[in-house]
Design a protein around this motif. Sequence first.
Motif, PDB file in Angstrom:
ATOM      1  N   ALA A 193     111.975  26.122  30.359  1.00 52.18           N
ATOM      2  CA  ALA A 193     112.032  25.464  31.634  1.00 52.18           C
ATOM      3  C   ALA A 193     112.013  25.881  32.401  1.00 52.18           C
ATOM      4  CB  ALA A 193     113.236  24.088  31.338  1.00 52.18           C
ATOM      5  N   ALA A 194     112.961  27.328  32.415  1.00 55.10           N
ATOM      6  CA  ALA A 194     113.618  28.210  33.362  1.00 55.10           C
ATOM      7  C   ALA A 194     112.303  29.151  33.531  1.00 55.10           C
ATOM      8  CB  ALA A 194     114.823  29.190  32.985  1.00 55.10           C
ATOM      9  N   ASN A 195     111.322  29.288  32.969  1.00 55.63           N
ATOM     10  CA  ASN A 195     110.306  29.988  33.969  1.00 55.63           C
ATOM     11  C   ASN A 195     109.630  29.014  34.445  1.00 55.63           C
ATOM     12  OD1 ASN A 195     110.582  32.467  31.971  1.00 55.63           O
ATOM     13  ND2 ASN A 195     109.807  31.292  30.295  1.00 55.63           N
ATOM     14  N   ILE A 196     109.592  27.719  34.393  1.00 51.47           N
ATOM     15  CA  ILE A 196     108.642  26.596  34.902  1.00 51.47           C
ATOM     16  C   ILE A 196     108.800  26.974  36.091  1.00 51.47           C
ATOM     17  CG2 ILE A 196     108.086  24.455  35.080  1.00 51.47           C
ATOM     18  CD1 ILE A 196     108.060  24.466  32.307  1.00 51.47           C
ATOM     19  N   TRP A 197     110.514  26.690  36.642  1.00 53.23           N
ATOM     20  CA  TRP A 197     111.413  26.943  37.553  1.00 53.23           C
ATOM     21  C   TRP A 197     111.047  28.369  38.761  1.00 53.23           C
ATOM     22  CZ3 TRP A 197     117.476  26.539  37.411  1.00 53.23           C
ATOM     23  CH2 TRP A 197     117.628  26.883  39.349  1.00 53.23           C
ATOM     24  N   GLY A 198     110.857  28.973  37.681  1.00 52.47           N
ATOM     25  CA  GLY A 198     111.515  30.343  38.137  1.00 52.47           C
ATOM     26  C   GLY A 198     110.013  30.471  38.699  1.00 52.47           C
ATOM     27  N   PHE A 199     108.181  29.823  38.538  1.00 49.07           N
ATOM     28  CA  PHE A 199     106.824  29.970  39.207  1.00 49.07           C
ATOM     29  C   PHE A 199     107.701  29.609  40.377  1.00 49.07           C
ATOM     30  CE2 PHE A 199     103.194  27.918  40.605  1.00 49.07           C
ATOM     31  CZ  PHE A 199     102.250  29.193  39.172  1.00 49.07           C
ATOM     32  N   PHE A 200     107.902  28.730  40.385  1.00 45.24           N
ATOM     33  CA  PHE A 200     107.970  27.907  42.213  1.00 45.24           C
ATOM     34  C   PHE A 200     109.064  29.360  42.994  1.00 45.24           C
ATOM     35  CE2 PHE A 200     106.650  24.897  39.711  1.00 45.24           C
ATOM     36  CZ  PHE A 200     105.426  24.096  40.151  1.00 45.24           C
ATOM     37  N   TYR A 201     110.172  29.417  42.219  1.00 42.77           N
ATOM     38  CA  TYR A 201     110.519  30.351  43.245  1.00 42.77           C
ATOM     39  C   TYR A 201     110.038  31.790  43.802  1.00 42.77           C
ATOM     40  CZ  TYR A 201     115.223  32.956  43.941  1.00 42.77           C
ATOM     41  OH  TYR A 201     115.976  33.358  45.097  1.00 42.77           O
ATOM     42  N   SER A 202     108.729  32.479  42.741  1.00 45.16           N
ATOM     43  CA  SER A 202     108.043  33.551  43.140  1.00 45.16           C
ATOM     44  C   SER A 202     107.985  33.512  44.787  1.00 45.16           C
ATOM     45  CB  SER A 202     106.826  33.708  41.605  1.00 45.16           C
ATOM     46  OG  SER A 202     106.161  32.901  42.533  1.00 45.16           O
ATOM     47  N   ARG A 203     107.641  32.499  45.302  1.00 42.64           N
ATOM     48  CA  ARG A 203     107.455  32.737  46.497  1.00 42.64           C
ATOM     49  C   ARG A 203     108.271  33.231  47.569  1.00 42.64           C
ATOM     50  NH1 ARG A 203     106.519  26.396  48.168  1.00 42.64           N
ATOM     51  NH2 ARG A 203     105.997  27.154  45.459  1.00 42.64           N
ATOM     52  N   ARG A 204     109.618  33.521  47.150  1.00 41.91           N
ATOM     53  CA  ARG A 204     110.257  33.695  47.546  1.00 41.91           C
ATOM     54  C   ARG A 204     110.453  35.719  48.165  1.00 41.91           C
ATOM     55  NH1 ARG A 204     116.191  33.800  48.799  1.00 41.91           N
ATOM     56  NH2 ARG A 204     117.032  35.027  49.234  1.00 41.91           N
ATOM     57  N   TYR A 205     109.435  35.993  47.295  1.00 44.61           N
ATOM     58  CA  TYR A 205     109.426  37.420  47.167  1.00 44.61           C
ATOM     59  C   TYR A 205     107.988  37.970  47.576  1.00 44.61           C
ATOM     60  CZ  TYR A 205     114.047  37.437  45.906  1.00 44.61           C
ATOM     61  OH  TYR A 205     115.393  37.898  45.572  1.00 44.61           O
ATOM     62  N   ALA A 206     107.364  37.542  46.804  1.00 45.22           N
ATOM     63  CA  ALA A 206     105.399  37.499  46.819  1.00 45.22           C
ATOM     64  C   ALA A 206     104.728  35.941  46.541  1.00 45.22           C
ATOM     65  CB  ALA A 206     105.059  38.406  46.123  1.00 45.22           C
ATOM     66  N   LYS A 207     103.451  36.354  46.935  1.00 47.38           N
ATOM     67  CA  LYS A 207     103.081  35.109  46.965  1.00 47.38           C
ATOM     68  C   LYS A 207     102.135  35.668  45.544  1.00 47.38           C
ATOM     69  CE  LYS A 207      98.481  32.505  48.766  1.00 47.38           C
ATOM     70  NZ  LYS A 207      98.004  32.593  49.756  1.00 47.38           N
ATOM     71  N   LEU A 208     102.546  34.222  44.458  1.00 42.08           N
ATOM     72  CA  LEU A 208     101.556  34.542  43.299  1.00 42.08           C
ATOM     73  C   LEU A 208     100.942  33.969  43.071  1.00 42.08           C
ATOM     74  CD1 LEU A 208     103.104  36.222  41.094  1.00 42.08           C
ATOM     75  CD2 LEU A 208     103.776  33.968  40.143  1.00 42.08           C
ATOM     76  N   ALA A 209      99.680  34.577  42.932  1.00 41.63           N
ATOM     77  CA  ALA A 209      98.196  33.947  42.895  1.00 41.63           C
ATOM     78  C   ALA A 209      97.533  35.159  42.090  1.00 41.63           C
ATOM     79  CB  ALA A 209      97.707  33.951  44.464  1.00 41.63           C
ATOM     80  N   LEU A 210      96.609  35.000  41.440  1.00 45.50           N
ATOM     81  CA  LEU A 210      95.314  34.980  41.059  1.00 45.50           C
ATOM     82  C   LEU A 210      94.767  36.074  41.429  1.00 45.50           C
ATOM     83  CD1 LEU A 210      93.874  32.398  38.394  1.00 45.50           C
ATOM     84  CD2 LEU A 210      95.900  34.604  37.770  1.00 45.50           C
ATOM     85  N   THR A 211      93.671  37.220  41.595  1.00 48.55           N
ATOM     86  CA  THR A 211      93.402  37.565  42.088  1.00 48.55           C
ATOM     87  C   THR A 211      91.576  37.891  41.777  1.00 48.55           C
ATOM     88  OG1 THR A 211      92.976  40.063  43.998  1.00 48.55           O
ATOM     89  CG2 THR A 211      94.063  40.590  41.486  1.00 48.55           C
ATOM     90  N   ARG A 212      90.498  38.553  42.623  1.00 48.17           N
ATOM     91  CA  ARG A 212      89.063  38.814  42.091  1.00 48.17           C
ATOM     92  C   ARG A 212      89.266  40.527  41.207  1.00 48.17           C
ATOM     93  NH1 ARG A 212      85.053  35.840  45.005  1.00 48.17           N
ATOM     94  NH2 ARG A 212      85.605  32.991  44.393  1.00 48.17           N
ATOM     95  N   ALA A 213      90.438  41.302  41.858  1.00 48.84           N
ATOM     96  CA  ALA A 213      90.582  42.458  41.651  1.00 48.84           C
ATOM     97  C   ALA A 213      91.129  43.208  41.583  1.00 48.84           C
ATOM     98  CB  ALA A 213      90.450  43.496  43.035  1.00 48.84           C
ATOM     99  N   PRO A 214      92.581  42.959  39.872  1.00 48.96           N
ATOM    100  CA  PRO A 214      93.332  43.132  39.173  1.00 48.96           C
ATOM    101  C   PRO A 214      93.228  44.208  39.095  1.00 48.96           C
ATOM    102  CG  PRO A 214      91.906  41.951  37.671  1.00 48.96           C
ATOM    103  CD  PRO A 214      91.427  42.130  39.186  1.00 48.96           C
TER     104      PRO A 214
END
Length: 485
Positions: free
Chosen positions: A187-208
Amino acid sequence: MASQTKLPSLTRNALLNSMRTVSSLLFPLITFPYVSRILGAENIGKINYSQSIVSYFALFAGLGITNYAIREGAKIKRDQESLTRFVQQIFTINIISSAIAYVAFFVTVAVIPNLHAYLVLLFIQCLTIGFTTLGVEWLYSIFEDYLYISVRTILVQVVSLILMFALVHKPSDYIIYAAISVFATSAANIWGFFYSRRYAKLALTRAPQARRHFSPIMTLFMNNVATAIYSNAGTTFVGAMLGNVQVGLYSVAMKVYVIIRQAINSLTGVSMPRLSYLSTNDPKGYLRLLNKLFNAVIVVCLPAAVLVFALSRPIVLIISGPKYIEAVPMLEIIAFALAFTAPGVFLMNGILIPLRREKKVVISTASGAAINIVIYALGIRAFGAPAACVSIVVAECTVFSLALCFSWDQVRQLRLGASIMHAVAGCLLVLLCNAVFARTVRFDNVFMDFAVRGTTYAVVYAATLLALRDESALFFLKKLLPRKG
């Protein structure tokens, strides 16, 4: 974005991480005495056996991403553009690896008939794979945001504890208990997904840039594989050779061992981002911090092994009850692994990984895993579950010894002799006290036994360190005492 200019106190981080770890450990520690009596050894064995199966796929999903991301991210965290690009690359790689892990998991469950009896448990427990990926806890470790990590973990654990006492009342509720355990970790991990924007924009990239990250990630992954073999394979081997009841007994000893191990490692686990940063930017500061932390590890891990050995009987009886009394000799054996595991982990996370010697880490853990498997294969059927405990001790000793050799150029610059002598002296006095208690005092109440002897041993050890003016003990005492004015 959060400010990235000021690094938080390592002491504060260690205390927060310890609180988080303790809360995570209190959940099974509080619930296990209850559920082990309600569910019984067989159902506990089913839960732990299915969890051991899921753990292999979770291991693949995670690869070696956590340690790699923390090490590399800590070095560029002041460059927001580079950090965001790096975070998106690592997140994309982790999503891909998790998807592959899920496909492999469902195929494996479908084609192996012996796993069909555990279908419901397996499908519930496999949810942790995806939630762990979404949680991106490595991102918060890069910025040493242990306040957030600690708060979210503690809140979820409290809710999970309430759910467990409200919903688990009979043996058939073992499925519900498994689901609550998944909630407690996910459950804490779901919370963490939304909190991540505090530090960086969390998104998929086509060039990993998978090719760039692949080699170190896979090297660290091999280390995780080897570690998992000698940490988790015992449950699988015992379950396959001896059945669910023995798995339940073995799991009691392993649960105590894992709890103590994690508690010790939490004190220094927060230092990896700082050490990674200092190893590149301030070599002298790196050695100063390394010296302080390693001395602290020594004065904590040795008494932990002795205390668990001396108090193994009341620990087992308190946690699981008299039905699990056969787990006492298993815990007595595995307690000695605590003397090696924390120093070994610290050598790898504090020296080898920050200095990019991850191949040496793999050699260390792979050697421990190889020895572990040999003992499992030859010893469990002949000597039972205690052989699996012996295997853990031997494996941890092997890993520590090799890690020490590979990091000796750094370790020889540290001042560790005094702490080793102080810790050994304190442990010898504790063992002497234990022998006196064994000859002179019998406790009818197991809680009284644990409280009186545990307190006595802790006081004797702490007093020995303070009398010898041990630097780590004096530092801890200074932090505990209120400041004047």
